[in-house]
Design a protein around this motif. Structure first.
Motif, PDB file in Angstrom:
ATOM      1  N   ILE A  61      43.078 -16.969 -15.832  1.00  0.00           N
ATOM      2  CA  ILE A  61      42.386 -16.281 -17.113  1.00  0.00           C
ATOM      3  C   ILE A  61      43.448 -15.187 -17.551  1.00  0.00           C
ATOM      4  CG2 ILE A  61      40.728 -14.444 -17.780  1.00  0.00           C
ATOM      5  CD1 ILE A  61      38.962 -15.823 -15.387  1.00  0.00           C
ATOM      6  N   ASP A  62      43.601 -15.157 -18.958  1.00  0.00           N
ATOM      7  CA  ASP A  62      44.459 -14.211 -19.866  1.00  0.00           C
ATOM      8  C   ASP A  62      43.612 -13.350 -20.656  1.00  0.00           C
ATOM      9  OD1 ASP A  62      47.116 -13.815 -18.662  1.00  0.00           O
ATOM     10  OD2 ASP A  62      47.343 -16.194 -19.431  1.00  0.00           O
ATOM     11  N   LEU A  63      43.955 -12.076 -20.837  1.00  0.00           N
ATOM     12  CA  LEU A  63      43.341 -11.239 -21.882  1.00  0.00           C
ATOM     13  C   LEU A  63      43.840 -11.771 -23.180  1.00  0.00           C
ATOM     14  CD1 LEU A  63      43.573  -7.985 -20.201  1.00  0.00           C
ATOM     15  CD2 LEU A  63      41.319  -9.028 -20.715  1.00  0.00           C
ATOM     16  N   THR A  64      43.267 -11.737 -24.185  1.00  0.00           N
ATOM     17  CA  THR A  64      43.889 -11.902 -25.634  1.00  0.00           C
ATOM     18  C   THR A  64      44.070 -10.631 -26.036  1.00  0.00           C
ATOM     19  OG1 THR A  64      41.712 -11.468 -26.817  1.00  0.00           O
ATOM     20  CG2 THR A  64      41.966 -13.630 -26.162  1.00  0.00           C
ATOM     21  N   GLU A  65      44.843 -10.457 -27.420  1.00  0.00           N
ATOM     22  CA  GLU A  65      45.255  -9.095 -27.942  1.00  0.00           C
ATOM     23  C   GLU A  65      44.121  -8.078 -28.068  1.00  0.00           C
ATOM     24  OE1 GLU A  65      47.276  -7.126 -31.867  1.00  0.00           O
ATOM     25  OE2 GLU A  65      47.839  -9.295 -31.207  1.00  0.00           O
ATOM     26  N   LYS A  66      43.030  -8.745 -28.572  1.00  0.00           N
ATOM     27  CA  LYS A  66      41.646  -8.059 -28.468  1.00  0.00           C
ATOM     28  C   LYS A  66      41.166  -7.541 -27.240  1.00  0.00           C
ATOM     29  CE  LYS A  66      37.010  -9.173 -30.281  1.00  0.00           C
ATOM     30  NZ  LYS A  66      36.283 -10.349 -30.999  1.00  0.00           N
ATOM     31  N   GLY A  67      40.899  -8.267 -26.176  1.00  0.00           N
ATOM     32  CA  GLY A  67      40.539  -7.994 -24.687  1.00  0.00           C
ATOM     33  C   GLY A  67      41.458  -7.310 -24.169  1.00  0.00           C
ATOM     34  N   ASN A  68      42.897  -7.149 -24.167  1.00  0.00           N
ATOM     35  CA  ASN A  68      43.692  -6.422 -23.727  1.00  0.00           C
ATOM     36  C   ASN A  68      43.547  -4.842 -24.219  1.00  0.00           C
ATOM     37  OD1 ASN A  68      46.167  -6.091 -21.854  1.00  0.00           O
ATOM     38  ND2 ASN A  68      47.092  -5.231 -23.736  1.00  0.00           N
ATOM     39  N   LYS A  69      43.563  -4.894 -25.670  1.00  0.00           N
ATOM     40  CA  LYS A  69      43.261  -3.343 -26.176  1.00  0.00           C
ATOM     41  C   LYS A  69      42.107  -2.713 -25.473  1.00  0.00           C
ATOM     42  CE  LYS A  69      42.529  -1.503 -30.664  1.00  0.00           C
ATOM     43  NZ  LYS A  69      42.543  -1.507 -32.122  1.00  0.00           N
ATOM     44  N   ILE A  70      40.896  -3.515 -25.390  1.00  0.00           N
ATOM     45  CA  ILE A  70      39.799  -2.759 -24.508  1.00  0.00           C
ATOM     46  C   ILE A  70      39.987  -2.491 -23.362  1.00  0.00           C
ATOM     47  CG2 ILE A  70      37.607  -3.086 -24.090  1.00  0.00           C
ATOM     48  CD1 ILE A  70      36.977  -4.927 -26.698  1.00  0.00           C
ATOM     49  N   ALA A  71      40.668  -3.338 -22.441  1.00  0.00           N
ATOM     50  CA  ALA A  71      40.933  -3.341 -21.224  1.00  0.00           C
ATOM     51  C   ALA A  71      41.937  -2.088 -20.738  1.00  0.00           C
ATOM     52  CB  ALA A  71      41.332  -4.544 -20.445  1.00  0.00           C
ATOM     53  N   THR A  72      42.831  -1.939 -21.724  1.00  0.00           N
ATOM     54  CA  THR A  72      43.777  -1.178 -21.538  1.00  0.00           C
ATOM     55  C   THR A  72      43.216   0.427 -21.716  1.00  0.00           C
ATOM     56  OG1 THR A  72      45.596  -2.448 -22.209  1.00  0.00           O
ATOM     57  CG2 THR A  72      46.213  -0.051 -22.441  1.00  0.00           C
ATOM     58  N   MET A  73      42.436   0.487 -22.967  1.00  0.00           N
ATOM     59  CA  MET A  73      41.700   1.728 -23.211  1.00  0.00           C
ATOM     60  C   MET A  73      40.827   2.289 -22.042  1.00  0.00           C
ATOM     61  SD  MET A  73      38.674   2.483 -26.048  1.00  0.00           S
ATOM     62  CE  MET A  73      37.578   1.230 -25.279  1.00  0.00           C
ATOM     63  N   ILE A  74      40.002   1.270 -21.193  1.00  0.00           N
ATOM     64  CA  ILE A  74      39.076   1.486 -20.315  1.00  0.00           C
ATOM     65  C   ILE A  74      39.684   2.079 -19.034  1.00  0.00           C
ATOM     66  CG2 ILE A  74      37.380   0.683 -18.771  1.00  0.00           C
ATOM     67  CD1 ILE A  74      36.056   1.300 -21.475  1.00  0.00           C
ATOM     68  N   TYR A  75      40.917   1.133 -18.545  1.00  0.00           N
ATOM     69  CA  TYR A  75      41.808   1.596 -17.623  1.00  0.00           C
ATOM     70  C   TYR A  75      42.363   2.802 -17.894  1.00  0.00           C
ATOM     71  CZ  TYR A  75      45.197   1.156 -13.821  1.00  0.00           C
ATOM     72  OH  TYR A  75      46.012   1.397 -12.805  1.00  0.00           O
ATOM     73  N   GLU A  76      42.850   3.136 -18.942  1.00  0.00           N
ATOM     74  CA  GLU A  76      43.386   4.638 -19.274  1.00  0.00           C
ATOM     75  C   GLU A  76      42.165   5.559 -19.033  1.00  0.00           C
ATOM     76  OE1 GLU A  76      45.658   7.236 -22.538  1.00  0.00           O
ATOM     77  OE2 GLU A  76      44.173   5.782 -23.192  1.00  0.00           O
ATOM     78  N   ARG A  77      41.188   5.513 -19.605  1.00  0.00           N
ATOM     79  CA  ARG A  77      40.019   6.418 -19.181  1.00  0.00           C
ATOM     80  C   ARG A  77      39.675   6.654 -17.831  1.00  0.00           C
ATOM     81  NH1 ARG A  77      35.522   5.437 -23.881  1.00  0.00           N
ATOM     82  NH2 ARG A  77      36.977   5.940 -25.725  1.00  0.00           N
ATOM     83  N   HIS A  78      39.394   5.402 -17.177  1.00  0.00           N
ATOM     84  CA  HIS A  78      39.249   5.414 -15.649  1.00  0.00           C
ATOM     85  C   HIS A  78      40.340   6.259 -14.652  1.00  0.00           C
ATOM     86  CE1 HIS A  78      37.193   3.998 -12.148  1.00  0.00           C
ATOM     87  NE2 HIS A  78      38.460   3.934 -11.554  1.00  0.00           N
ATOM     88  N   THR A  79      41.600   5.992 -15.077  1.00  0.00           N
ATOM     89  CA  THR A  79      42.560   6.537 -14.399  1.00  0.00           C
ATOM     90  C   THR A  79      42.944   8.035 -14.405  1.00  0.00           C
ATOM     91  OG1 THR A  79      43.863   4.493 -14.565  1.00  0.00           O
ATOM     92  CG2 THR A  79      45.169   6.330 -13.955  1.00  0.00           C
ATOM     93  N   LEU A  80      42.602   8.405 -15.825  1.00  0.00           N
ATOM     94  CA  LEU A  80      42.640   9.797 -16.224  1.00  0.00           C
ATOM     95  C   LEU A  80      41.554  10.754 -15.676  1.00  0.00           C
ATOM     96  CD1 LEU A  80      44.374  11.829 -18.890  1.00  0.00           C
ATOM     97  CD2 LEU A  80      41.985  12.098 -18.750  1.00  0.00           C
ATOM     98  N   ILE A  81      40.305  10.178 -16.103  1.00  0.00           N
ATOM     99  CA  ILE A  81      39.251  10.884 -15.585  1.00  0.00           C
ATOM    100  C   ILE A  81      39.057  10.938 -13.998  1.00  0.00           C
ATOM    101  CG2 ILE A  81      36.648  10.552 -15.553  1.00  0.00           C
ATOM    102  CD1 ILE A  81      36.879   9.658 -18.603  1.00  0.00           C
TER     103      ILE A  81
END
Length: 125
Positions: A61-81
């Motif tokens: 399984i690989d993320l598409t550009e669209k999927g990677n954009k969302i995954a990266t955003m959620i991961y950044e939020r999770h990490t920072l919070i």
């Protein structure tokens, strides 16, 4: 387009597993999240149909550009919070669990403000 919280969690999990292991299969996601293989299979089908992931014939399984954009955003939020909560005295387990809920509902405007606050606070130390 707003996607469901569960889809965001799957995308974030794929990103984390990809960073950790290099490759991702449905079984890895099921193991990581504690879900059944059939549940993950249905979710992967939905993510694939909505162009968030691709799945190779060998099951990778690989993320598409669209999927990677969302995954990266959620991961950044999770990490920072979660890090911020731990810095203000919340135990790690609670911080991670709370961050997992907050990351999906915090507005982009509030998250950016939080990011700026955390950055300026760290710089003032």
């Amino acid at each position: 387009m707003k996607i469901m919280e569960s889809a965001e969690n799957y995308l974030e999990t794929i990103l984390i597993l990809k960073m950790r292991n290099g490759t991702v299969r449905s079984i890895d996601i099921a193991t990581e999240l504690g879900f059944t293989k059939p549940s993950v299979s249905v979710a992967m089908k939905n993510l694939r149909q909505n162009n968030y992931i691709t799945m190779a014939k060998d099951g990778l399984i690989d993320l598409t550009e669209k999927g990677n954009k969302i995954a990266t955003m959620i991961y950044e939020r999770h990490t920072l919070i979660s890090q911020w909560l731990m810095e203000i005295g919340v135990d790690e387990e609670t911080a991670v669990n709370d961050a997992c809920r907050i990351e999906h509902v915090i507005s982009p405007k509030s998250f950016e403000a939080l990011k700026k606050f955390v950055k300026s606070y760290k710089e003032s130390l």
